[in-house]
Write a protein that holds these residues in place. Structure first.
Motif, short mmCIF file in Angstrom:
data_model
loop_
_atom_site.label_atom_id
_atom_site.label_comp_id
_atom_site.label_asym_id
_atom_site.label_seq_id
_atom_site.Cartn_x
_atom_site.Cartn_y
_atom_site.Cartn_z
N LEU A 111 0.92 -1.05 -0.01
CA LEU A 111 -0.05 -0.08 -0.08
C LEU A 111 0.74 1.28 0.02
CD1 LEU A 111 -2.93 -0.69 2.45
CD2 LEU A 111 -3.05 -0.63 0.14
N THR A 112 2.02 1.30 0.75
CA THR A 112 2.64 2.53 0.75
C THR A 112 4.05 2.29 -0.40
OG1 THR A 112 4.27 1.32 2.33
CG2 THR A 112 2.45 2.63 3.07
N LEU A 113 3.91 1.66 -1.27
CA LEU A 113 4.98 1.48 -2.27
C LEU A 113 6.11 1.25 -1.77
CD1 LEU A 113 3.46 4.05 -4.73
CD2 LEU A 113 2.92 1.77 -4.72
N GLY A 114 6.36 0.38 -0.69
CA GLY A 114 7.77 0.06 0.02
C GLY A 114 8.24 0.95 0.80
N LEU A 115 7.46 2.09 1.35
CA LEU A 115 8.01 2.89 2.53
C LEU A 115 7.88 2.35 3.61
CD1 LEU A 115 6.73 6.35 0.99
CD2 LEU A 115 9.10 5.57 1.04
N PHE A 116 7.10 1.34 3.97
CA PHE A 116 6.51 0.83 5.33
C PHE A 116 7.97 -0.05 5.61
CE2 PHE A 116 4.79 -1.76 8.57
CZ PHE A 116 4.22 -0.82 9.07
N SER A 117 8.91 -0.31 4.68
CA SER A 117 10.28 -1.04 5.06
C SER A 117 11.01 -0.21 5.93
CB SER A 117 10.91 -1.18 3.58
OG SER A 117 10.17 -2.03 2.99
N PHE A 118 10.73 1.21 5.86
CA PHE A 118 11.64 2.05 6.84
C PHE A 118 11.21 1.88 8.35
CE2 PHE A 118 12.33 4.49 2.94
CZ PHE A 118 13.73 4.62 2.72
N VAL A 119 9.76 1.57 8.39
CA VAL A 119 9.41 1.35 9.67
C VAL A 119 9.84 0.15 10.33
CG1 VAL A 119 7.00 1.07 10.86
CG2 VAL A 119 7.31 3.07 9.41
N VAL A 120 9.80 -1.09 9.08
CA VAL A 120 10.19 -2.35 9.62
C VAL A 120 11.88 -2.32 10.11
CG1 VAL A 120 10.83 -4.54 8.94
CG2 VAL A 120 8.66 -3.64 8.33
N ASN A 121 12.55 -1.50 9.34
CA ASN A 121 14.29 -1.39 9.61
C ASN A 121 14.28 -0.67 11.00
OD1 ASN A 121 14.88 -2.76 7.38
ND2 ASN A 121 15.12 -0.85 6.30
N ALA A 122 13.22 0.35 11.35
CA ALA A 122 13.44 1.23 12.54
C ALA A 122 12.96 0.23 13.67
CB ALA A 122 12.45 2.47 12.41
N ALA A 123 12.09 -0.72 13.43
CA ALA A 123 11.59 -1.40 14.55
C ALA A 123 12.44 -2.49 14.90
CB ALA A 123 10.53 -2.25 14.24
N VAL A 124 13.45 -2.88 13.95
CA VAL A 124 14.42 -4.22 14.28
C VAL A 124 15.60 -3.14 14.94
CG1 VAL A 124 16.23 -5.52 13.29
CG2 VAL A 124 13.91 -5.47 12.35
N PHE A 125 15.79 -2.02 14.50
CA PHE A 125 16.98 -1.13 15.01
C PHE A 125 16.57 -1.03 16.55
CE2 PHE A 125 19.12 2.94 15.82
CZ PHE A 125 20.59 2.58 15.39
N ALA A 126 15.15 -0.39 16.87
CA ALA A 126 14.80 -0.28 18.24
C ALA A 126 14.91 -1.44 18.99
CB ALA A 126 13.28 0.37 18.05
N LEU A 127 14.41 -2.48 18.50
CA LEU A 127 14.62 -3.73 19.19
C LEU A 127 15.97 -4.15 19.74
CD1 LEU A 127 13.14 -6.17 20.64
CD2 LEU A 127 13.41 -7.40 18.35
N ALA A 128 17.02 -3.90 18.81
CA ALA A 128 18.16 -4.12 19.08
C ALA A 128 18.89 -3.26 20.30
CB ALA A 128 19.30 -3.78 17.95
#
Length: 113
Positions: A60-77
Motif C-alpha cells: 500500500l505504501t509502495l515500499g515505504l513501510f520498509s523504513f518502519v520495519v528497519n526502525a523496529a528492528v533497530f529499536a529492538l536491538a
C-alpha cells in the motif's frame, strides 16, 4: 572472514551513527560490537518475519513501510543491548537505521574487497 569484516564495519558504523545528531547513543566500541552482533542476529531472524507480516502495508505504501520495519528492528536491538539507547524513541530509530544503512554502505565501498 567476510562475516567478521561485516561485523566490524557494522560496529564502526554504529559508532559513527552515534556521533551524528540522530539521537542514537552508544557507550563505547565494546557496546557497539555487541549491538552489531545483536542487530545482525535480529536482521537474520526477526526482520524476515516482520517483512512478511508487513507485506500488505508495504504494498500500500509502495515500499515505504520498509523504513518502519528497519526502525523496529533497530529499536529492538537498542532495547536488548545495555549501553545502546535511543534518545527520541521511534524517530531516533528511524534516523539511526537510515544513517546506519548509508554509513555501512559507504564504509563497504571504501574498504578493499
Amino acid at each position: 572472514m567476510d562475516l567478521l569484516v561485516t561485523w566490524l564495519v557494522t560496529a564502526f558504523a554504529l559508532l559513527i551513527v552515534a556521533w551524528l545528531p540522530t539521537g542514537v547513543e552508544i557507550d563505547g566500541f565494546g557496546k557497539a560490537l555487541v549491538a552489531a552482533l545483536v542487530f545482525g542476529l535480529l536482521n537474520a531472524l526477526v526482520k524476515p518475519v516482520l517483512q512478511v507480516l508487513a507485506l500488505p502495508l508495504n504494498i500500500l505504501t509502495l515500499g515505504l513501510f520498509s523504513f518502519v520495519v528497519n526502525a523496529a528492528v533497530f529499536a529492538l536491538a537498542a532495547t536488548l543491548v545495555s549501553g545502546f539507547s535511543l534518545r527520541n524513541g521511534f524517530w531516533s530509530a528511524l534516523l539511526g537505521s537510515i544513517a546506519l544503512s548509508l554509513v555501512s554502505r559507504l564504509l563497504g565501498l571504501i574498504l578493499p574487497s
